[in-house]
Scaffold this motif. Sequence first.
Motif, mmCIF file in Angstrom:
data_model
loop_
_atom_site.group_PDB
_atom_site.id
_atom_site.type_symbol
_atom_site.label_atom_id
_atom_site.label_comp_id
_atom_site.label_asym_id
_atom_site.label_seq_id
_atom_site.Cartn_x
_atom_site.Cartn_y
_atom_site.Cartn_z
ATOM 1 N N UNK A 1 3.015 8.027 8.654
ATOM 2 C CA UNK A 1 1.822 8.332 7.868
ATOM 3 C C UNK A 1 1.679 7.419 6.664
ATOM 4 N N UNK A 2 2.684 6.598 6.416
ATOM 5 C CA UNK A 2 2.631 5.559 5.376
ATOM 6 C C UNK A 2 3.289 4.325 5.975
ATOM 7 N N UNK A 3 2.948 3.167 5.429
ATOM 8 C CA UNK A 3 3.514 1.937 5.964
ATOM 9 C C UNK A 3 5.021 1.925 5.724
ATOM 10 N N UNK B 1 -0.695 2.457 8.622
ATOM 11 C CA UNK B 1 0.086 3.508 9.293
ATOM 12 C C UNK B 1 -0.569 3.959 10.598
ATOM 13 N N UNK B 2 0.196 3.997 11.665
ATOM 14 C CA UNK B 2 -0.345 4.327 12.983
ATOM 15 C C UNK B 2 -0.781 5.783 13.085
ATOM 16 N N UNK C 1 0.835 -1.201 0.000
ATOM 17 C CA UNK C 1 0.000 0.000 0.000
ATOM 18 C C UNK C 1 0.866 1.247 0.000
ATOM 19 N N UNK C 2 0.175 2.380 -0.211
ATOM 20 C CA UNK C 2 0.819 3.674 -0.051
ATOM 21 C C UNK C 2 0.492 4.213 1.323
ATOM 22 N N UNK C 3 -0.194 5.360 1.361
ATOM 23 C CA UNK C 3 -0.489 5.984 2.648
ATOM 24 C C UNK C 3 -1.879 5.648 3.165
ATOM 25 N N UNK C 4 -2.780 5.127 2.313
ATOM 26 C CA UNK C 4 -4.161 4.945 2.743
ATOM 27 C C UNK C 4 -4.586 3.481 2.774
ATOM 28 N N UNK C 5 -4.225 2.695 1.763
ATOM 29 C CA UNK C 5 -4.648 1.307 1.731
ATOM 30 C C UNK C 5 -3.933 0.493 2.794
ATOM 31 N N UNK C 6 -4.388 -0.741 2.935
ATOM 32 C CA UNK C 6 -3.706 -1.697 3.797
ATOM 33 C C UNK C 6 -2.609 -2.396 3.012
#
Length: 581
Positions: free
Chosen positions: A430-432, A400-401, A375-380
């Motif tokens: 903010x991203x994985x 992302x926590x 994922x990027x910043x929003x998906x899992x």
Amino acid sequence: MAERKKKTRSTSSSADPATQYALDVTAGKILAGPDIRAACARHLRDLAEGPQRGLIWDVEAVTRVIDFFAKVLKLNGGEHEGQPFILLPWQCFIAGSLFGWKGPDGTRRFRMSYIESGKGSGKSPLAGGIGLYLLMADQEPRAEVYAAATKKDQAMILFRDAVTMVDQSPALSKRITKSGGAGKEWNLAFLQSGSFFKPISSDDGQSGPRPHGALIDEVHEHKTNQVVEMMRAGTKGRRQALIFLITNSGHDKTSVCFEYHEYGRKVAAGDLVDDSFFSFICSLDEGDDPFKDEGCWPKANPSLGYTFELKYLREQVTQARGMPSKESTVRRLNFCQWVEAADPWINSDTWMSCEGDYALEELQGEECYGGLDLSGSRDLTALALFFPKQRKLFVEFWTPKDTMLDRAKTDHVPYDSWVRDGYVHAPPGKAVNYGFVAVRIGELAAMFNIRCLAFDQYRIKYLEPELEKESVSVVLIPHGQGYFKAQGSGLWMPRSIEVFEERLNDKTIIIRRNPCLRWNAASAVLEADQKDNRIFAKKKSTGRIDGVVASAMAIGAAEDAEIEEEGDLDGFFDDPIIVGT
């Protein structure tokens, strides 16, 4: 002003029909769902506290609009043909609220309303009647009233209801002038005030509507907010314009309809304060299952027993039980549940029958195949491992926590609870951070014999350096996500989905229970090309589907490896990417 408030405010001992409905719902005399209970509580709260911020409850205005329906309008169709339009209690609450609440300047408080109920409740006739009231009984000079939609044909459906009401009512037919031939009417004019009522759509190319009233039907079918915004932009010159949205429940939780649904819920509950917005949202309580308990049916169908009988709903449920593909539609249209996609990939009972609990230690040293959806910043980010000999599958997730709580509200799922219970990893940022993913892959590679990880090309270049940094040696195999096979492996999603489905339907797979994965499965939707090759459609899905995408890739990789061992497929592992060696 104070004297008027005292004069027009309802009391529980002598309540107007709108307030009486709120009292009966609150007292449990009328069965209603949580969002309607919240709307009624808001009404009663505003009666007590509203005067402090200038809100006025005008009982005379409530009586006037309810009497307009009963004394002027006639129903049409079936056994109701020609009968006076006597508003049901819930309709009295809506019409009374919209026209009875006034602001400090004496104009109407509510400028936008959102109504969501089960199919067949009578939303469209109610909207048509409100349109006619706005046209001729609201004392608005040169009022413009529109039945609005994205397409002209859709706009005409609600407009025809209004035309039929005019034809049925001697009082209206004498005062309203129709344009167009019988069955082809395109305008209703109230010449006395220079007002008109007509259908309009966003594809008309018409500019500059200045609506006093805009009636917008089937909002769940709108792809964008274009129609609503077109109408809202024109209301700025009107002192008490009303936008009236009506809809069934939808299936797309990224849609404009769901945005209004959620906004309306929050306003009714008092989580958001918006004195100009009214909502009446039929919904079930948590734990209600309309397929198992008829007792909850009135919550989604406030006209049950009036516009249709229990027999109709029983027929719908019976057919849905025999045709799983119909279940989602019945839950959505008849019971106001935003639970699954319009055409869900897999039946929830089928999926859950394959779930089980087992410890990963039971699989120590066993051969498995992986699927990785980054994922990027929003998906899992999802990693699936499938063990063909044991027929077991498990999936791990990362999110992302730093943005987890915000996305929990957007996605409407409890990410924080899932993290706390160990179903999802939440590394800081903010991203994985793929470093955490690489470390976990290394841990799993030490536990199991991972033959390969099938991957989506998206962002894999960012993971490879992290794997090398952690000295993780694993074979990465490309997997096509669309209608084309990946070069070097031949893996593609149509075949992987097919194999996954076979295992689910035959119950030859044991899926380690994970609520995040179950949500992914319930959210998944397929689309097909002309040859009926099917792939996951992320844009049409109702939620995240990364876990089922990763699972399909893992199962597809395992099947191709099995075929290769049997000598039926040349080229598997021809050009693998071996990281960490």
